[in-house]
Design a protein around this motif. Structure first.
Motif, PDB file in Angstrom:
ATOM      1  N   SER A   1       0.596  -1.152  -0.272  1.00 25.07           N
ATOM      2  CA  SER A   1       0.144   0.299   0.449  1.00 25.07           C
ATOM      3  C   SER A   1       1.057   0.588  -0.164  1.00 25.07           C
ATOM      4  CB  SER A   1      -0.780   0.009   1.215  1.00 25.07           C
ATOM      5  OG  SER A   1      -0.361  -0.140   2.216  1.00 25.07           O
ATOM      6  N   HIS A   2       1.753   1.785   0.348  1.00 25.29           N
ATOM      7  CA  HIS A   2       2.737   2.048  -0.005  1.00 25.29           C
ATOM      8  C   HIS A   2       3.241   2.705  -0.591  1.00 25.29           C
ATOM      9  CE1 HIS A   2       6.134   4.591   1.391  1.00 25.29           C
ATOM     10  NE2 HIS A   2       7.531   3.715   0.532  1.00 25.29           N
ATOM     11  N   LEU A   3       3.867   1.189  -1.634  1.00 25.93           N
ATOM     12  CA  LEU A   3       4.529   1.626  -2.933  1.00 25.93           C
ATOM     13  C   LEU A   3       3.823   2.231  -4.063  1.00 25.93           C
ATOM     14  CD1 LEU A   3       6.315  -1.357  -3.149  1.00 25.93           C
ATOM     15  CD2 LEU A   3       7.322   1.179  -3.235  1.00 25.93           C
ATOM     16  N   TRP A   4       2.006   1.850  -3.870  1.00 26.30           N
ATOM     17  CA  TRP A   4       1.061   2.316  -4.452  1.00 26.30           C
ATOM     18  C   TRP A   4       0.841   3.974  -3.994  1.00 26.30           C
ATOM     19  CZ3 TRP A   4      -4.821   0.561  -4.685  1.00 26.30           C
ATOM     20  CH2 TRP A   4      -5.017   0.211  -5.986  1.00 26.30           C
ATOM     21  N   MET A   5       1.391   4.333  -3.030  1.00 27.43           N
ATOM     22  CA  MET A   5       0.995   5.553  -2.875  1.00 27.43           C
ATOM     23  C   MET A   5       2.224   6.630  -3.027  1.00 27.43           C
ATOM     24  SD  MET A   5       1.445   7.196   1.230  1.00 27.43           S
ATOM     25  CE  MET A   5       3.475   6.965   0.920  1.00 27.43           C
TER      26      MET A   5
END
Length: 389
Positions: A91-95
């Motif tokens: 979810s961090h990388l998508w953000m």
């Protein structure tokens, strides 16, 4: 060392013999008049895995990460606001991708080990009376922490708020493994990759879009070329692709879809749950805990927390070097704190018992206080009691 490496990571997953055999073929002409006989049925059968009748499926020679970019750039414009909850590395990388593309990212931090807080999301969407939020980015299964969020609940929260935002779901480590219902849950972009539940090598971004999302193609202002859905649609309607595809991967995908659909998606979901539950019972028997908080446990990967005075990287190294077992490592904030066991893809009871036995040996070798055989015994009893003849 005799024997082979035993792969128990959450991706790439083990590939069935039928899938590997299907990929071992001579190169072929992807412009031949017979090529649509391969591609068109694949695109239709993918809809059965995504559980959509009204959406449209796509296959790109890329990865799940490219799938995120395809969803964002084909439907949104620079400066559009998107809402995302950060509770793990993916979810961090998508953000991070959304920020780097120039979207206005509203990120809410959630404790790693939990998933999307539905009440908080509903309240935030109700506050957005001007409907500035154009898309909700939801990570269905956070591979880094072994956490599954309730996407049905996300849809209910959006409906309760009467919010028109698009709903994009990262299903890279959930689709083709966990219960997933694109139409029923009102999902506008479903994003997956070939190396998880589809049991293929990495190399394909596998997606499906709702008609609502496809209607945004003309208004989206991001520049795009290779990742342009319009090019795919123009070629796919005749059974072709806008550029050279990986034909061996498509043949492998064909074989994978045959396996999944023959088993039946409900049975696929149930199998993954059984394998995961046996693993969880082993973890409990060891006296260890999952990173995932109760109610968020994933059926495709378990992230197991080691005692505070131990380093999970030692367990992973011992398992690999001494027993030829590959386990998943902790990522970012949980590096060294957890190791991960994947129970996804081409796996069965005996596969999981091998993983559990190997992990037990590595734990003991690292001085972690467990009872030898305890996890294996707990998993055996569960699998024996729940197996179907």
């Amino acid at each position: 060392m005799a024997g082979r490496n035993h792969l128990y990571i959450p991706g790439p997953t083990n590939s069935p013999h039928e899938v590997l055999s299907a990929m071992h073929l001579p190169m072929e002409d992807h412009r031949a008049p017979t090529f649509p006989l391969l591609l068109k049925p694949i695109l239709e059968d993918l809809k059965k895995v995504f559980r959509t009748e009204t959406g449209q499926a796509f296959v790109f020679p890329a990865t799940g990460t490219a799938g995120w970019e395809i969803a964002l750039t084909n439907t949104l414009s620079p400066g559009d606001k998107v809402l995302i909850y950060r509770f793990g590395q993916f979810s961090h990388l998508w953000m991070n991708m959304a920020q780097r593309l120039g979207l206005d990212v509203e990120m809410h931090e959630v404790q790693w080990g939990k998933g999307i807080p539905l009440d908080d999301m509903e309240a935030r969407l109700k506050e957005d009376t001007a409907h500035e939020i154009k898309a909700v980015l939801a990570t269905h299964n956070e591979t880094a922490t072994g956490v599954t969020s309730d996407i049905s609940g996300v849809r209910k929260a959006m409906d309760a708020a009467k919010h028109p935002a698009l709903l994009f779901v990262d299903g890279v480590s959930s689709i083709a493994s966990l219960d997933y219902r694109m139409d029923e849950w009102g999902i506008d972009a479903s994003i997956s990759g070939s190396q998880k539940g589809f049991m293929l090598p990495a190399g394909l971004a596998i997606l499906a879009f709702s008609q609502k999302a496809l209607a945004c193609l003309d208004s989206a202002k991001f520049p795009r070329c290779f990742l342009d859905l319009k090019d795919q649609m123009n070629s796919n309607k005749d059974g072709y692709t806008p550029y050279t595809p990986s034909t061996p991967m498509l043949h492998g995908l064909r074989a994978s879809l045959d396996i999944l659909l023959e088993e039946g998606m409900e049975n696929v979901y149930a199998r993954h749950h059984r394998l995961a539950e046996g693993t969880r019972r082993a973890v409990t028997a060891w006296g260890l805990k999952l990173c995932a908080q109760p109610g968020f446990e994933s059926d495709t990967v378990s992230a197991i927390v080691v005692p505070e005075d131990k380093d999970a990287r030692d367990v992973i190294a011992k398992a690999f070097n001494k027993y030829d077992i590959s386990l998943g490592g902790g990522l970012s904030e949980v590096m060294g704190k957890v190791f991960r066991i994947g129970h996804i893809g081409d796996m069965n009871d005996v596969s999981m018992l091998g993983a559990i036995a190997g992990v037990e040996m590595a734990l003991l070798d690292c001085g972690i206080d467990i009872v030898p055989g305890s996890g294996v015994a707990a998993a055996i009893e569960y699998y024996r009691a729940t197996v179907t003849a």
